[in-house]
Enzyme design. Sequence first.
Site, mmCIF file in Angstrom:
data_model
loop_
_atom_site.group_PDB
_atom_site.id
_atom_site.type_symbol
_atom_site.label_atom_id
_atom_site.label_comp_id
_atom_site.label_asym_id
_atom_site.label_seq_id
_atom_site.Cartn_x
_atom_site.Cartn_y
_atom_site.Cartn_z
ATOM 1 N N ASP A 1 120.687 44.861 101.286
ATOM 2 C CA ASP A 1 120.764 43.545 100.653
ATOM 3 C C ASP A 1 121.521 42.617 101.610
ATOM 4 O O ASP A 1 121.796 42.992 102.759
ATOM 5 C CB ASP A 1 121.395 43.632 99.250
ATOM 6 N N HIS A 2 121.869 41.436 101.132
ATOM 7 C CA HIS A 2 122.529 40.463 102.006
ATOM 8 C C HIS A 2 123.840 41.003 102.584
ATOM 9 O O HIS A 2 124.189 40.704 103.725
ATOM 10 C CB HIS A 2 122.781 39.154 101.238
ATOM 11 N N CYS B 1 124.246 48.436 101.207
ATOM 12 C CA CYS B 1 124.673 47.270 100.428
ATOM 13 C C CYS B 1 126.171 47.103 100.668
ATOM 14 O O CYS B 1 126.705 47.651 101.635
ATOM 15 C CB CYS B 1 124.303 47.402 98.955
ATOM 16 N N GLY B 2 126.845 46.336 99.837
ATOM 17 C CA GLY B 2 128.266 46.097 100.083
ATOM 18 C C GLY B 2 129.082 47.371 99.976
ATOM 19 O O GLY B 2 129.885 47.694 100.850
ATOM 20 N N THR B 3 128.888 48.100 98.885
ATOM 21 C CA THR B 3 129.631 49.343 98.664
ATOM 22 C C THR B 3 128.808 50.593 98.929
ATOM 23 O O THR B 3 129.372 51.680 99.059
ATOM 24 C CB THR B 3 130.077 49.425 97.190
ATOM 25 N N GLY C 1 125.465 50.625 94.527
ATOM 26 C CA GLY C 1 124.265 50.134 93.838
ATOM 27 C C GLY C 1 122.997 50.723 94.444
ATOM 28 O O GLY C 1 122.079 51.152 93.716
ATOM 29 N N HIS D 1 123.517 70.979 102.517
ATOM 30 C CA HIS D 1 123.529 71.539 101.163
ATOM 31 C C HIS D 1 122.597 70.820 100.200
ATOM 32 O O HIS D 1 122.100 71.441 99.257
ATOM 33 C CB HIS D 1 124.955 71.486 100.581
ATOM 34 N N ASN D 2 122.416 69.519 100.357
ATOM 35 C CA ASN D 2 121.628 68.740 99.387
ATOM 36 C C ASN D 2 120.294 68.277 99.943
ATOM 37 O O ASN D 2 119.525 67.630 99.236
ATOM 38 C CB ASN D 2 122.403 67.503 98.907
ATOM 39 N N HIS E 1 120.992 76.825 98.391
ATOM 40 C CA HIS E 1 121.021 75.369 98.200
ATOM 41 C C HIS E 1 119.683 74.854 97.673
ATOM 42 O O HIS E 1 119.643 73.924 96.876
ATOM 43 C CB HIS E 1 121.409 74.678 99.501
ATOM 44 N N ARG F 1 119.539 75.427 93.970
ATOM 45 C CA ARG F 1 120.323 74.415 93.243
ATOM 46 C C ARG F 1 119.591 73.085 93.198
ATOM 47 O O ARG F 1 119.624 72.381 92.179
ATOM 48 C CB ARG F 1 121.704 74.281 93.886
HETATM 49 C C1 RB5 Z 1 126.595 42.291 96.455
HETATM 50 O O1 RB5 Z 1 127.599 41.348 96.288
HETATM 51 C C2 RB5 Z 1 127.088 43.673 96.046
HETATM 52 O O2 RB5 Z 1 127.280 43.735 94.680
HETATM 53 C C3 RB5 Z 1 126.114 44.721 96.508
HETATM 54 O O3 RB5 Z 1 125.953 44.637 97.887
HETATM 55 C C4 RB5 Z 1 126.491 46.178 96.257
HETATM 56 O O4 RB5 Z 1 127.793 46.427 96.718
HETATM 57 C C5 RB5 Z 1 126.264 46.720 94.923
HETATM 58 O O5 RB5 Z 1 126.485 47.901 94.649
#
Ligand code: RB5
Length: 148
Positions: A9-10, A66-68, A71, A99-100, A134, A137
């Site tokens: 994503d962005h 993505c950011g984290t 998502g 393993h996965n 594995h 599982r």
């Molecule tokens: C975008 O702001 C952020 O929510 C997305 O990149 C992500 O981290 C979601 O899980």
Amino acid sequence: MSTIHLACDHAGLDLKDILKHALEERGFSVTDHGTHTRESCDYPQFAHALCHAVEAEADGRGILICGTGIGMSMAANRHAGIRAALCTTELHARLTRRHNNANVLCLGARITGVELALAIMAAFLDTDFEGGRHQRRLDQLTIQPAKG
Ligand code: RB5
């Protein structure tokens, strides 16, 4: 596995472009499912596009950013043929391959720095699945109807 699918994503755009360059330098061909601009967008759309493509290949492999990374991993793991792993260390990447048999790597561009992301990607690409117990599982990941 000569093609690697990429999507973001962005928040993941800059890291995706860096990983794409590194993959091409290593001789992989890259299919880039977007996003291609900094305009705010919705990560599930890009996750689903990549996952459909990975599922369509015998040994498909993809990377979602993505950011984290959270998502993207949530969206990717809705797909029956996807085993997506959010990794923040090289050890995560090595072990989730062994393993996965993870076929999608998820990264958080706001969490993981560029050098570490490159190292995690290398571990994801260079580590084989161990099979055996594995695989047994993994077979149990398919949800069975509740008993009783
Ligand atoms: C975008 O702001 C952020 O929510 C997305 O990149 C992500 O981290 C979601 O899980």
